[in-house]
Design a protein around this motif. Structure first.
Motif, PDB file in Angstrom:
ATOM      1  N   ASP A 194       1.611  -4.435  -7.481  1.00  0.00           N
ATOM      2  CA  ASP A 194       2.133  -5.770  -7.780  1.00  0.00           C
ATOM      3  C   ASP A 194       2.231  -6.036  -9.280  1.00  0.00           C
ATOM      4  OD1 ASP A 194       1.819  -5.840  -5.070  1.00  0.00           O
ATOM      5  OD2 ASP A 194       0.241  -7.347  -5.060  1.00  0.00           O
ATOM      6  N   ILE A 195       1.405  -5.360 -10.072  1.00  0.00           N
ATOM      7  CA  ILE A 195       1.405  -5.622 -11.519  1.00  0.00           C
ATOM      8  C   ILE A 195       2.271  -4.632 -12.288  1.00  0.00           C
ATOM      9  CG2 ILE A 195      -0.858  -6.742 -11.448  1.00  0.00           C
ATOM     10  CD1 ILE A 195      -2.060  -4.196 -12.665  1.00  0.00           C
ATOM     11  N   TRP A 196       2.879  -3.650 -11.586  1.00  0.00           N
ATOM     12  CA  TRP A 196       3.701  -2.660 -12.261  1.00  0.00           C
ATOM     13  C   TRP A 196       5.015  -3.278 -12.690  1.00  0.00           C
ATOM     14  CZ3 TRP A 196       3.446   1.855  -8.200  1.00  0.00           C
ATOM     15  CH2 TRP A 196       2.133   2.287  -8.074  1.00  0.00           C
ATOM     16  N   TYR A 201       8.611   2.151  -5.625  1.00  0.00           N
ATOM     17  CA  TYR A 201       7.161   2.160  -5.852  1.00  0.00           C
ATOM     18  C   TYR A 201       6.580   3.570  -5.708  1.00  0.00           C
ATOM     19  CZ  TYR A 201       6.751  -2.862  -6.342  1.00  0.00           C
ATOM     20  OH  TYR A 201       6.842  -4.146  -6.799  1.00  0.00           O
ATOM     21  N   ASN A 233       0.846  -1.187   0.000  1.00  0.00           N
ATOM     22  CA  ASN A 233       0.000   0.000   0.000  1.00  0.00           C
ATOM     23  C   ASN A 233       0.884   1.241   0.000  1.00  0.00           C
ATOM     24  OD1 ASN A 233      -2.140   1.746   0.176  1.00  0.00           O
ATOM     25  ND2 ASN A 233      -2.477   1.427   2.360  1.00  0.00           N
ATOM     26  N   LYS A 259       4.647   5.482  -8.662  1.00  0.00           N
ATOM     27  CA  LYS A 259       3.316   6.065  -8.497  1.00  0.00           C
ATOM     28  C   LYS A 259       3.300   7.506  -9.008  1.00  0.00           C
ATOM     29  CE  LYS A 259      -0.602   6.407  -5.471  1.00  0.00           C
ATOM     30  NZ  LYS A 259      -1.242   5.844  -4.313  1.00  0.00           N
ATOM     31  N   ARG A 275      -3.739   1.301  -8.442  1.00  0.00           N
ATOM     32  CA  ARG A 275      -4.061   0.692  -7.137  1.00  0.00           C
ATOM     33  C   ARG A 275      -3.353  -0.636  -6.881  1.00  0.00           C
ATOM     34  NH1 ARG A 275      -8.435   2.789  -4.438  1.00  0.00           N
ATOM     35  NH2 ARG A 275      -9.607   4.373  -5.571  1.00  0.00           N
ATOM     36  N   TYR A 276      -2.736  -1.211  -7.913  1.00  0.00           N
ATOM     37  CA  TYR A 276      -2.136  -2.539  -7.784  1.00  0.00           C
ATOM     38  C   TYR A 276      -0.659  -2.523  -8.171  1.00  0.00           C
ATOM     39  CZ  TYR A 276      -6.986  -3.808  -7.343  1.00  0.00           C
ATOM     40  OH  TYR A 276      -8.286  -3.886  -6.915  1.00  0.00           O
TER      41      TYR A 276
END
Length: 155
Positions: free
Chosen positions: A79-81, A96, A2, A100, A76-77
């Motif tokens: 993990d998929i970036w 991260y 998060n 963002k 929002r995810y």
């Protein structure tokens, strides 16, 4: 993972929403004054090179909202970036966070561009000659700026 929103994240998100909703309100309020034929395509110099019915403008509205919602979903995810760098326990938070920012600033640029591509045809105006180069410089400059910062943060 998060990633908490910063003040900059919140401001950019509100700017995107204001542009999207403001553009929609403009179209609804001014619909009767929009000409029946509007520009539907511009060349690289911003000159109008195709025309269509004013209903075609809703296609651009739908695309802008779909892109905004799609990017917001992906945002929002984490993990998929695709980070492009190895994520470690030491660098994960910083990498991260920078990703963002890359996503959020790209979304802001995209929203501004699509709002322009909706408003100018509605006013039956050519795009300014500087529009394409500025848009391309903003988009590539933004990506380069954040990707360099991500690359440097990997250590």
């Amino acid at each position: 993972m998060n990633i908490k929103d910063t003040r900059a994240d919140t401001i950019m998100e509100y700017l995107c929403r204001i542009m999207l909703i403001g553009t929609l309100i403009y179209l609804i309020v001014c619909w009767s004054t929009i000409p029946d034929q509007i520009p539907t395509h511009y060349n690289a110099a911003g000159e109008i090179d195709d025309w269509g019915g004013k209903g075609m403008i809703w296609f651009t509205v739908i695309i802008s909202w779909a892109l905004y919602l799609g990017i917001s979903f992906v945002e929002r995810y984490p993990d998929i970036w695709n980070t492009g760098v190895e994520i470690t326990r030491k660098n994960s938070e910083k990498v991260y966070r920078l990703l963002k920012y890359l996503i959020r600033t790209s979304k802001l640029i995209m929203t501004a561009v699509f709002s322009t591509l909706i408003i100018f045809p509605a006013m039956e105006k050519p795009l300014p000659v500087w529009f394409t180069p500025v848009y391309l410089i903003l988009l590539t400059g933004n990506a380069a700026f954040w990707l360099i910062r991500i690359f440097l943060a990997r250590n």
